[in-house]
Design a protein around this motif. Structure first.
Motif, PDB file in Angstrom:
ATOM      1  N   CYS A  38       0.831  -1.215   0.000  1.00 14.09           N
ATOM      2  CA  CYS A  38       0.000   0.000   0.000  1.00 14.09           C
ATOM      3  C   CYS A  38       0.859   1.256   0.000  1.00 14.09           C
ATOM      4  N   ARG A  39       2.007   1.196  -0.648  1.00 17.86           N
ATOM      5  CA  ARG A  39       2.940   2.329  -0.588  1.00 17.86           C
ATOM      6  C   ARG A  39       2.348   3.613  -1.154  1.00 17.86           C
ATOM      7  N   GLY A  40       1.464   3.494  -2.135  1.00 16.64           N
ATOM      8  CA  GLY A  40       0.897   4.699  -2.743  1.00 16.64           C
ATOM      9  C   GLY A  40      -0.237   5.317  -1.969  1.00 16.64           C
ATOM     10  N   GLN A  41      -0.660   4.675  -0.873  1.00 13.40           N
ATOM     11  CA  GLN A  41      -1.822   5.155  -0.127  1.00 13.40           C
ATOM     12  C   GLN A  41      -1.454   5.983   1.102  1.00 13.40           C
ATOM     13  N   PHE A  42      -0.187   6.063   1.439  1.00 16.25           N
ATOM     14  CA  PHE A  42       0.257   6.913   2.542  1.00 16.25           C
ATOM     15  C   PHE A  42       1.667   7.410   2.232  1.00 16.25           C
ATOM     16  N   CYS A  43       2.030   8.502   2.852  1.00 11.10           N
ATOM     17  CA  CYS A  43       3.328   9.133   2.580  1.00 11.10           C
ATOM     18  C   CYS A  43       4.366   8.636   3.586  1.00 11.10           C
ATOM     19  N   CYS A  44       5.463   8.073   3.069  1.00  9.67           N
ATOM     20  CA  CYS A  44       6.571   7.622   3.915  1.00  9.67           C
ATOM     21  C   CYS A  44       7.873   7.942   3.190  1.00  9.67           C
ATOM     22  N   ARG A  45       8.437   9.095   3.482  1.00 10.81           N
ATOM     23  CA  ARG A  45       9.655   9.532   2.788  1.00 10.81           C
ATOM     24  C   ARG A  45      10.900   8.837   3.340  1.00 10.81           C
ATOM     25  N   TYR A  46      10.879   8.501   4.615  1.00  6.81           N
ATOM     26  CA  TYR A  46      12.076   7.949   5.265  1.00  6.81           C
ATOM     27  C   TYR A  46      11.861   6.457   5.514  1.00  6.81           C
ATOM     28  N   TRP A  47      11.774   5.696   4.440  1.00  4.95           N
ATOM     29  CA  TRP A  47      11.403   4.285   4.518  1.00  4.95           C
ATOM     30  C   TRP A  47      12.502   3.421   5.136  1.00  4.95           C
ATOM     31  N   LEU A  48      13.773   3.815   4.972  1.00  3.22           N
ATOM     32  CA  LEU A  48      14.881   2.974   5.432  1.00  3.22           C
ATOM     33  C   LEU A  48      14.813   2.665   6.929  1.00  3.22           C
ATOM     34  N   PRO A  49      14.768   3.659   7.827  1.00  8.16           N
ATOM     35  CA  PRO A  49      14.730   3.323   9.263  1.00  8.16           C
ATOM     36  C   PRO A  49      13.439   2.635   9.674  1.00  8.16           C
ATOM     37  N   PHE A  50      12.320   2.950   8.989  1.00  8.60           N
ATOM     38  CA  PHE A  50      11.064   2.286   9.331  1.00  8.60           C
ATOM     39  C   PHE A  50      11.137   0.784   9.025  1.00  8.60           C
ATOM     40  N   ILE A  51      11.688   0.433   7.863  1.00  6.26           N
ATOM     41  CA  ILE A  51      11.816  -0.983   7.511  1.00  6.26           C
ATOM     42  C   ILE A  51      12.764  -1.691   8.468  1.00  6.26           C
ATOM     43  N   VAL A 105      17.456  11.766  12.638  1.00  9.39           N
ATOM     44  CA  VAL A 105      18.404  12.545  11.833  1.00  9.39           C
ATOM     45  C   VAL A 105      17.801  12.879  10.471  1.00  9.39           C
ATOM     46  N   GLN A 106      17.158  11.897   9.829  1.00  7.45           N
ATOM     47  CA  GLN A 106      16.569  12.136   8.511  1.00  7.45           C
ATOM     48  C   GLN A 106      15.446  13.163   8.568  1.00  7.45           C
ATOM     49  N   ARG A 107      14.659  13.127   9.633  1.00 13.34           N
ATOM     50  CA  ARG A 107      13.595  14.137   9.781  1.00 13.34           C
ATOM     51  C   ARG A 107      14.185  15.533   9.915  1.00 13.34           C
ATOM     52  N   GLY A 110      15.828  16.325   6.319  1.00 14.53           N
ATOM     53  CA  GLY A 110      14.848  16.428   5.252  1.00 14.53           C
ATOM     54  C   GLY A 110      15.101  15.405   4.160  1.00 14.53           C
ATOM     55  N   LEU A 111      14.220  15.412   3.165  1.00 14.25           N
ATOM     56  CA  LEU A 111      14.287  14.446   2.082  1.00 14.25           C
ATOM     57  C   LEU A 111      15.487  14.714   1.187  1.00 14.25           C
ATOM     58  N   VAL A 112      16.265  13.655   0.894  1.00 17.10           N
ATOM     59  CA  VAL A 112      17.423  13.767   0.018  1.00 17.10           C
ATOM     60  C   VAL A 112      17.343  12.683  -1.051  1.00 17.10           C
ATOM     61  N   SER A 113      18.090  12.863  -2.099  1.00 19.15           N
ATOM     62  CA  SER A 113      18.114  11.883  -3.183  1.00 19.15           C
ATOM     63  C   SER A 113      18.744  10.575  -2.715  1.00 19.15           C
ATOM     64  N   THR A 114      18.221   9.470  -3.250  1.00 16.38           N
ATOM     65  CA  THR A 114      18.785   8.159  -2.912  1.00 16.38           C
ATOM     66  C   THR A 114      20.189   7.982  -3.487  1.00 16.38           C
ATOM     67  N   ARG A 115      20.608   8.888  -4.367  1.00 11.56           N
ATOM     68  CA  ARG A 115      21.950   8.824  -4.936  1.00 11.56           C
ATOM     69  C   ARG A 115      22.926   9.752  -4.226  1.00 11.56           C
ATOM     70  N   GLU A 206       1.925  15.285   6.870  1.00 11.01           N
ATOM     71  CA  GLU A 206       1.209  14.115   6.369  1.00 11.01           C
ATOM     72  C   GLU A 206       2.082  12.869   6.323  1.00 11.01           C
ATOM     73  N   ASP A 207       3.388  13.002   6.580  1.00  7.89           N
ATOM     74  CA  ASP A 207       4.307  11.877   6.459  1.00  7.89           C
ATOM     75  C   ASP A 207       4.194  10.961   7.680  1.00  7.89           C
ATOM     76  N   LEU A 208       4.502   9.687   7.462  1.00  9.40           N
ATOM     77  CA  LEU A 208       4.459   8.708   8.548  1.00  9.40           C
ATOM     78  C   LEU A 208       5.454   9.043   9.655  1.00  9.40           C
ATOM     79  N   SER A 209       6.480   9.804   9.327  1.00  4.39           N
ATOM     80  CA  SER A 209       7.506  10.144  10.317  1.00  4.39           C
ATOM     81  C   SER A 209       6.974  11.023  11.448  1.00  4.39           C
ATOM     82  N   THR A 210       5.731  11.510  11.330  1.00 12.36           N
ATOM     83  CA  THR A 210       5.158  12.299  12.427  1.00 12.36           C
ATOM     84  C   THR A 210       4.971  11.469  13.697  1.00 12.36           C
ATOM     85  N   VAL A 211       5.045  10.141  13.576  1.00 14.37           N
ATOM     86  CA  VAL A 211       4.909   9.284  14.762  1.00 14.37           C
ATOM     87  C   VAL A 211       6.249   9.114  15.483  1.00 14.37           C
TER      88      VAL A 211
END
Length: 299
Positions: A38-51, A105-107, A110-115, A206-211
């Motif tokens: 369901c990745r397209g149904q909620f915003c999660c910019r910082y997926w690495l630490p969550f996974i 730290v990522q919050r 902010g959002l950075v390129s995966t490269r 709106e991002d999941l990182s608000t938790v």
């Protein structure tokens, strides 16, 4: 150290451990499914630490909590499972706090390129939290400091000969695996709470990182008994461990964190709605007629 549990206390702990095991395994399994499907149904910019955090909680629930559950039923743990449990428990602890520190730290950044270089540093730090945990967890196994502790309900480190060995190991392990990530968490959390962000995103709310603040509070609350028990051990020159009740509480509370995190994710509205949609979507075939073709007749 060996003492039989009274029947009432034993079965109470069996019930508690069973509930924590089910909450951790089922909850984190559903979280992984939602994040994958369901990745397209909620915003999660910082997926690495969550996974990483979810995998750590799932692994702890599947291997460590279940090990304690079975140990209460069978009266102990045997080699080599005893050594494996001791090693993995420390790896899960360090990977959890490392993942939360990386998220903080990522919050802040902010959002950075995966490269980008920064993203590669975060990936390296995430992997390092797992590797360092395995390394420090393997040291007591190599030096045969492990034996089953009925109070902790799993195999743990026991110091019976050298206070110096215990002091060096605990100080090195805590300063590297616990203290440094904790400082990062506190520093970044204070800056974020003050409104400071290096890169502000307009819809960041709106991002999941608000938790994240809830994840930090839950980790500190659940692992405080564990830290206190280790500090008590440091202060005892005779190498006697913390009281039995405190060691039992430290295990129960640290296990609880694995089941609380999925509930914290569900406090985010979009994530909760995505999970409910995944579970309750009606997939029955429609009974209404469907237009499949048009035939033209000349009258």
């Amino acid at each position: 150290m060996e003492r039989p549990w009274p029947e009432a206390e034993k079965w109470l702990l069996v019930v508690v451990l069973g509930l924590e095991m089910v909450m951790g395994i089922v909850g984190n399994s559903l979280v992984l499914l939602v994040k994958a499907m369901c990745r397209g149904q909620f915003c999660c910019r910082y997926w690495l630490p969550f996974i990483s955090l979810t995998l750590s909680d799932f692994g702890c629930s599947l291997l460590i909590i279940s090990g304690s559950f079975l140990a209460m039923l069978t009266g102990g743990q045997r080699s080599p499972w005893c050594e494996v449990v001791s090693l993995l428990k420390f790896a899960f602890i360090t990977s959890s706090i490392g993942s939360i520190a990386i998220l903080c730290v990522q919050r802040l950044i902010g959002l950075v390129s995966t490269r980008s270089v920064f993203f590669m540093v975060m990936v390296t730090a995430c992997l390092a939290s797992w590797v360092i945990g395995v390394v420090f967890g393997s040291v007591p196994v190599v030096y045969d400091w492990i034996k089953y502790d009925p109070a902790e309900m799993l195999c743990a480190v026991f110091w019976e000969s050298s206070y110096a060995d215990m002091l060096v190991y605990i100080l090195c392990a805590f300063s590297t695996c616990i203290f440094l990530p904790f400082l990062l968490i506190v520093f970044c959390s204070l800056l974020s709470a003050s409104g400071f962000h290096l890169s502000r995103i307009c819809d960041d709310d709106e991002d999941l990182s608000t938790v994240t603040p809830l994840l930090v509070a839950s980790y500190i609350f659940c692992y405080t008994p564990f830290v206190v028990s280790e500090l008590i051990l440091l202060g005892r020159m005779d190498l006697s461990p913390a009281p039995d009740w405190l060691r039992t509480l430290s295990s129960v509370m640290s296990y609880l964190d694995c089941g609380l995190n999925p509930l914290i994710y569900c406090s985010h509205q979009d994530f909760r709605e995505a999970g409910l949609a995944l579970l309750w979507t009606n997939r029955k075939p429609s009974s209404e007629p469907v237009l499949t073709a048009i035939t033209k007749h000349n009258l």
